[in-house]
Motif scaffolding. Structure first.
Motif, PDB file in Angstrom:
ATOM      1  N   ALA A   1      40.435  40.259  42.047  1.00 44.73           N
ATOM      2  CA  ALA A   1      39.059  39.840  41.789  1.00 44.73           C
ATOM      3  C   ALA A   1      38.692  38.616  42.617  1.00 44.73           C
ATOM      4  O   ALA A   1      37.563  38.495  43.110  1.00 44.73           O
ATOM      5  N   THR A   2      39.640  37.697  42.799  1.00 46.61           N
ATOM      6  CA  THR A   2      39.376  36.507  43.614  1.00 46.61           C
ATOM      7  C   THR A   2      39.132  36.885  45.072  1.00 46.61           C
ATOM      8  O   THR A   2      38.282  36.291  45.746  1.00 46.61           O
ATOM      9  N   VAL A   3      39.847  37.879  45.568  1.00 44.80           N
ATOM     10  CA  VAL A   3      39.635  38.340  46.937  1.00 44.80           C
ATOM     11  C   VAL A   3      38.232  38.926  47.085  1.00 44.80           C
ATOM     12  O   VAL A   3      37.524  38.663  48.067  1.00 44.80           O
ATOM     13  N   THR A   4      37.803  39.737  46.113  1.00 44.49           N
ATOM     14  CA  THR A   4      36.453  40.317  46.176  1.00 44.49           C
ATOM     15  C   THR A   4      35.393  39.221  46.115  1.00 44.49           C
ATOM     16  O   THR A   4      34.385  39.265  46.844  1.00 44.49           O
ATOM     17  N   LYS A   5      35.612  38.221  45.261  1.00 43.60           N
ATOM     18  CA  LYS A   5      34.662  37.099  45.184  1.00 43.60           C
ATOM     19  C   LYS A   5      34.594  36.348  46.502  1.00 43.60           C
ATOM     20  O   LYS A   5      33.517  35.876  46.907  1.00 43.60           O
TER      21      LYS A   5
ATOM     22  N   LEU B   1      48.512  41.068  43.538  1.00 42.43           N
ATOM     23  CA  LEU B   1      47.342  41.798  44.022  1.00 42.43           C
ATOM     24  C   LEU B   1      47.323  43.238  43.542  1.00 42.43           C
ATOM     25  O   LEU B   1      46.283  43.747  43.101  1.00 42.43           O
ATOM     26  N   SER B   2      48.473  43.903  43.601  1.00 42.97           N
ATOM     27  CA  SER B   2      48.533  45.317  43.210  1.00 42.97           C
ATOM     28  C   SER B   2      49.311  45.554  41.929  1.00 42.97           C
ATOM     29  O   SER B   2      49.361  46.687  41.452  1.00 42.97           O
ATOM     30  N   GLY B   3      49.940  44.538  41.382  1.00 43.97           N
ATOM     31  CA  GLY B   3      50.759  44.711  40.200  1.00 43.97           C
ATOM     32  C   GLY B   3      52.219  44.930  40.505  1.00 43.97           C
ATOM     33  O   GLY B   3      53.042  44.954  39.590  1.00 43.97           O
ATOM     34  N   PHE B   4      52.576  45.049  41.794  1.00 44.18           N
ATOM     35  CA  PHE B   4      53.968  45.200  42.173  1.00 44.18           C
ATOM     36  C   PHE B   4      54.593  43.827  42.380  1.00 44.18           C
ATOM     37  O   PHE B   4      53.919  42.879  42.777  1.00 44.18           O
ATOM     38  N   GLU B   5      55.904  43.757  42.164  1.00 43.86           N
ATOM     39  CA  GLU B   5      56.621  42.494  42.323  1.00 43.86           C
ATOM     40  C   GLU B   5      56.658  42.075  43.786  1.00 43.86           C
ATOM     41  O   GLU B   5      56.814  42.918  44.683  1.00 43.86           O
ATOM     42  N   ALA B   6      56.525  40.782  44.032  1.00 42.66           N
ATOM     43  CA  ALA B   6      56.568  40.241  45.393  1.00 42.66           C
ATOM     44  C   ALA B   6      57.911  39.573  45.636  1.00 42.66           C
ATOM     45  O   ALA B   6      58.599  39.142  44.713  1.00 42.66           O
TER      46      ALA B   6
END
Length: 994
Positions: A709-713, A561-566
């Motif tokens: 982008a999927t979250v915004t959609k 989501l933010s580019g940070f590792e999960a």
């Protein structure tokens, strides 16, 4: 009697003597009692000793009897096995005799010679382990002696190796086993014992035995003799026929000592027994075959077993005895000693009970006092919780009530959003107050779940609203996504579900300083976020990191989501895209069961949980370490309550955490399906209705991160807006113009352009607007699309850039709708109409009803009156129980009474009891028909005014007290529309009352 008894008795005697100085009578009586106790004590000791002796003798006799029975059993077993083994050896010798008869006499010429016999006997010696050797002696009459000696090449000799004298017949050994080859050529009839055996064996046709003698091995043994006949004889053949048919004699030397020794070695208990075997053919002079004649030191029980070795002329028996005299078993000492000790203890206890009586009585009094103190403390604790709950909820009732009244006025979209957010925060504060009380309910097993319809997506929007300001302050990306396959309306406990999500997101907000927090909800059937979540299999247990210092997030941008590792390596774009493909390509989800299992995942990129603390994450009031509590605050109870609630919902909760990378908590919850058409007025669904003004619109989304982008959609789709995604603004312009091979999937041109903040800069501000104006002038797009920017700070960006609107993150449907209303210039009439419809059922109940509200808090009165009047009720307010009683006179003019519990002068409980007493009196007079006191209207029906408690307590004891004093129900402060509807429906709805 014991030391204590002696000291007590001495003190008693001393006291008696002191008393005797003043009066001879009482002192003498006391001394008599003391002497009597002493006599009783001595008698008790003697009785105990007599019991001990009797039990000891009885148990000892029983033990000796059992030992004798065991001796008989072991002796019989040994005798039986000795006979069996001897019989087996006799059978083998008999078989060898048949062999000689077959191959020496029936074959012409004979097939048997000395070498053959010796070789066969040696090779089959394993079948005769108890025989030292076998030999065959031929029957030779005197007339054939000379030819026999000439044929054999040697003369017949006696046992003393001398030439045999002349006699009627001889029995020289012609075949012998190598072990006894020294007897070859010897006449077996030259010995008196052997001659007797030979004559008896050929006369009877059976095996016969000699008396014991010393073998070459110096062991005691016997010789077994079998006759060999030329012809087969019948069992009843006469003696002269047997003698006439005799051809020779087969003999074998038995080692009796080895036989018995091998037998005893195989049996258990050999070390305990002494075994002797005797030849008792002559009773007056028994011959020892095995054992020792040395007498034992101590006499012990013995047993004699008769032995049958197959020779009726000789008798044998076995004598068995214990090696040592049987010891007195502990069972003869321990029980009797225990009984003696018990009797002595009983005597001491009885003696000491008198002196202990007063102490026990005093201890009992103290215990009763402590019990009362503990019960009082428990009542005080419950009262404290009730008071604290009431005092906190009372002002919150005013805050939430005023916010609700504020939302009923005409507000701008931004103002309405702020007011709704404040209202959600207030409700969340109430839920936080309940957490401590929830823990107590869970421990007591009294926590019950509701089963009402609710909108899951609205609940997640509320949670996002609660933490939106904090996430903007930290610069954290906070987002939520719910799968399309999750039903819109579910049946369960929305409050408890919200509580779990709030606890998990709250922890993530607290421990995350950068990156994102992502909440996902999927169906369990299609989700790869299993409850038993595991990271990629590695040897070290930390995703390849050897310790916590190296388990940090890399600087490489991840596709999250933010580019940070999960923390959970599976939460990447590839798996997320796989879930999206399930939603679009698979057949609609169908299940025979009405149950729906949801998988909820809360992912953050915070500090993670240290490895040594991961085992106590769900322990109440425990945190990772003491520094965590000081740095981040909190009580450590949220996760514990969440785990309990998840388990009550039929699910499980687990987590994956990596220090300095983040944590991912995943839980499942089992809920039920609930179609919107099946929702009745009795179970209204409290929804946050979304406007339908945007249906049919389309948008173009610029975002280089596919997950975001999927979250915004997802949020645009909830408003009915279709959208397409491109990675850069250049691709967006190409999609609008259709140049460079770029085109939109849908033919309809988008009416808005949503651009993510990190894709926007001052360099593209003016050129983008110029490019769009140019396309409009060229006729490539008939309408200039609205430019909407999604960012954390709306006012600052809108002032700096030429955009039509800025959507403030975190995204939720209401925020997105408010911004689009402003950007597109759409009115909000439909939203107000939908909200008005949602309260139609409650308005139908309260319209025109006379309601009395009793509360000592003027703010609460104002809130309650405003809420009830909003739904068409006629409200009258008073501030005390006494004022309420003055207005509540029969016949009633009110349809309902809402009464606070805690009020000065007269509380709600007492006021309700007065009301019920007044009604009971009126109903009693109506039954008697006294017209002077009650009119006809009173007699027409029973009087009962519905009284509902307005309580800020959530303690079960408070609810029970409400019922006990005669109240019909309660409404918890601050009450909501759904709660109020459920409380008054059964009293004001004619359909429900009938």
């Amino acid at each position: 009697m014991g030391v204590g008894g002696g000291v007590g008795e001495a003190a008693a005697v001393s006291a008696a003597e002191e008393a005797g100085k003043d009066g001879e009578g009482p002192g003498r009586g006391w001394r008599v009692k003391v002497r009597l106790r002493r006599v009783v004590g001595v008698l008790g000791v003697l009785v105990a000793a007599a019991v001990w002796v009797g039990m000891h003798c009885s148990i000892r006799r029983t033990a000796i009897s059992k030992a004798e029975e065991g001796l008989v059993s072991m002796c019989e077993e040994r005798a039986r096995m000795l006979q069996d083994q001897f019989a087996v050896s006799v059978n083998h010798v008999h078989a060898l005799a048949i062999l000689v008869a077959t191959f020496h006499y029936e074959k012409h010429p004979p097939a048997l010679d000395q070498d053959t016999f010796a070789d066969y006997a040696a090779r089959t010696s394993f079948e005769r382990p108890l025989l030292s050797g076998v030999a065959y002696a031929l029957r030779v009459v005197h007339a054939d002696r000379e030819s026999f000696e000439r044929q054999q090449g040697w003369i017949i000799k006696t046992m003393k190796h001398e030439p045999s004298p002349v006699q009627d017949e001889y029995a020289p050994v012609i075949y012998s086993q190598e072990t006894v080859s020294y007897i070859e050529g010897l006449d077996m009839m030259s010995g008196e014992e052997d001659r007797e055996n030979i004559l008896r064996s050929r006369a009877s046709g059976k095996a016969v035995l000699t008396r014991p003698f010393r073998l070459m091995s110096n062991h005691l043994g016997v010789v077994l003799t079998f006759p060999v006949y030329l012809d087969d004889l019948t069992a009843d053949a006469k003696e002269e026929d047997r003698v006439k048919a005799t051809a020779g004699y087969l003999g074998g030397a038995f080692d009796v000592e080895s036989l018995v020794e091998n037998l005893l070695r195989q049996l258990a208990g050999n070390q305990e027994l002494v075994v002797n075997v005797y030849d008792v053919t002559n009773n007056s002079n028994p011959l020892l075959m095995y054992g020792s004649e040395v007498p034992l030191g101590n006499p012990s029980p013995s047993h004699i077993c008769m032995l049958d070795f197959g020779d009726p002329c000789r008798k044998h028996h076995m004598i068995c005895r214990y090696r040592n005299k049987p010891h007195v078993p502990w069972s003869a000492i321990t029980p009797s000693s225990c009984v003696f000790v018990i009797l002595m203890l009983l005597e001491y206890i009885i003696y000491a009970a008198w002196s202990r009586y007063d102490n026990v009585k005093e201890d009992y009094r103290k215990m009763e006092e402590l019990k009362k103190q503990a019960e009082a403390a428990d009542v005080a604790k419950s009262q404290f919780l009730a008071t604290v709950s009431h005092e906190i909820r009372t002002p919150m009732n005013g805050v939430l009530g005023m916010l609700d009244m504020l939302l009923d006025t005409d507000l701008k979209s931004t103002q309405r959003d702020y007011a709704q957010t404040a209202q959600v925060c207030g409700k969340a504060l109430i839920s936080l107050i309940n957490e401590v009380l929830d823990r107590a309910k869970i421990e007591a097993g009294k926590l019950d779940l509701e089963s009402v319809p609710f909108d899951l997506r609205s609940i997640l929007d509320d949670v996002i609203s609660l933490f939106s300001s904090k996430s903007r302050e930290k610069g954290i990306e906070l987002a939520v996504y719910v799968s399309e396959r999750v039903p819109e309306i579910l049946l369960g406990d929305p409050g408890r579900f919200r509580q779990i999500i709030t606890n998990l997101v709250g922890n993530s907000i607290k421990f995350t300083e950068q990156g994102h927090i992502f909440v996902q909800v999927h169906l369990a059937d299609h989700s790869n976020l299993a409850t038993e979540a595991k990271v990629e299999p590695v040897a070290n247990g930390m995703n390849g990191h050897k310790n916590e210092t190296t388990a940090v997030a890399t600087s490489v941008s991840c596709n999250t989501l933010s580019g940070f590792e999960a923390a959970d390596s599976r939460n990447n774009w590839e798996n997320f895209k796989l879930l999206l493909s399930y939603e679009k390509n698979e057949m609609p989800y169908e299940s025979v069961s009405d149950k729906v299992t949801l998988v909820v995942s809360v992912e953050d990129t915070g500090i993670g949980i240290p490895l040594d603390a991961q085992g106590k994450v769900f322990t109440p009031f425990m945190q990772a370490d003491s520094s965590t509590s000081r740095t981040y605050g909190g009580t450590g109870i949220g996760l514990s309550i969440s785990k309990c609630l998840v388990e009550i919902m039929g699910g499980q909760i687990n987590f994956v955490s990596r220090p300095h990378v983040g944590s991912t908590f995943t839980f499942t919850a089992v809920l039920q399906r609930c179609d919107r058409s099946a929702v009745s007025d009795s179970k209204p669904v409290m929804l946050h209705p979304l406007p339908s003004s945007f249906k049919g619109l389309s948008a173009l989304l610029v975002d280089r991160r596919p997950v975001r982008a999927t979250v915004t959609k997802y949020h645009l789709q909830r408003l009915g807006i279709t959208s397409e995604v491109v990675a850069t603004i250049e691709l967006a312009l190409g999609a609008f113009s259709g140049r460079n091979g770029h085109s939109l999937a849908s033919r309809k041109l988008p009416c808005m352009l949503l651009i993510e903040n990190d894709s926007w800069s001052s360099k593209v501000d003016v050129p983008l607007r110029s490019s769009l104006l140019e396309m409009k002038q060229n006729g490539q797009t008939p309408v200039l699309p609205k430019i909407v920017l999604t960012a954390a700070e709306s006012d600052k960006l809108k002032g700096n850039y030429a955009v039509d609107s800025v959507i403030t993150k975190p995204l939720k449907a209401s925020t997105l709708a408010a911004c689009l209303f402003q950007a597109l210039g759409i009115t909000q009439t439909q939203l107000s109409h939908e909200k008005q419809d949602s309260s139609g059922s409650l308005r139908g109940l309260l319209l025109g009803r006379n309601i009395l509200v009793v509360d000592d808090n003027k703010v609460n009165l104002r809130v309650a009156a405003g809420t009830l009047k909003k739904f068409g009720a006629k409200v009258e307010c008073v501030e005390s129980g006494k004022d309420a009683l003055a207005l509540l006179q029969i016949p009633y003019k009110f349809d309902l009474c809402l009464m606070d519990i805690q009020m000065p002068e007269m509380d709600g409980f007492e006021a309700t009891r007065h009301i019920r007493a007044m009604e009971a009196k009126a109903n009693g007079e109506a039954d008697t028909g006294d017209d002077s006191e009650v009119d006809r209207a009173t007699r027409a029906g029973k009087w009962h005014l519905p009284v509902l408690a307005m309580t800020a307590d959530v303690i079960q004891a408070t609810h029970e007290e409400c019922t006990k004093c005669g109240m019909d129900g309660y409404v918890t402060k601050p009450f909501e529309e759904k709660q109020l509807f459920q409380a008054v429906q059964k009293f004001l709805d004619p359909g429900m009352s009938t």
